[in-house]
Design a protein around this motif. Structure first.
Motif: not given
Length: 138
Positions: A40-42, A60-61, A85-86
């Motif tokens: 649900n995030v890149d 991407s998701y 991610w993040e």
């Protein structure tokens, strides 16, 4: 005449190898890897073996990255991927030494990658991330 016999044996060896490899034989087996982002995030993905660097991919998701290769003659081929991610960064060996598959279809989740199980028709063969001290090929 002797050279014809050697040439025949040489071609037979490679023909048999090709047949065995495509039917799941080992070594020189052809392997397909597919990695799908279910975060649900890149996701930034970077896969490599000792001989091949496939470069960074941003997914991407629900997008996927796919590649294929043949296992080397010694059966020691290994592909390791980093997943970022993040504020997270993880590694996982998508093929060898502990994961061997012919069609490696992964779903990436926060707790680790899950391999698709043909019998159950689900991504239920899940793994934890590699230990940060052991970073695959590095």
């Amino acid at each position: 005449m002797r050279s014809h016999s050697l040439l025949f044996l040489f071609f037979m060896f490679f023909f048999l190898c090709e047949v065995l490899c495509d039917s799941g034989g080992w070594p020189l087996q052809k392997v397909h890897v597919k990695i799908t982002n279910h975060l649900n995030v890149d996701l930034t993905l970077h896969c490599q073996s000792r001989n091949n660097d496939l470069g960074a991919q941003v997914l991407s998701y629900n997008q996927f990255f796919a590649f294929h290769f043949r296992v080397n003659f010694w059966g020691s081929t290994q592909f390791c991927c980093s997943f970022q991610w993040e504020n997270e960064l993880h590694w996982f060996d998508v093929f060898g030494p502990n994961v061997f598959c012919k069609n490696c279809d992964y779903s990436v989740k926060r707790y680790g990658p899950c391999l698709y199980n043909d019998t159950n028709k689900a991504y239920d063969d899940c793994y934890g991330w590699n230990n940060p001290v052991h970073v695959g090929l590095l």
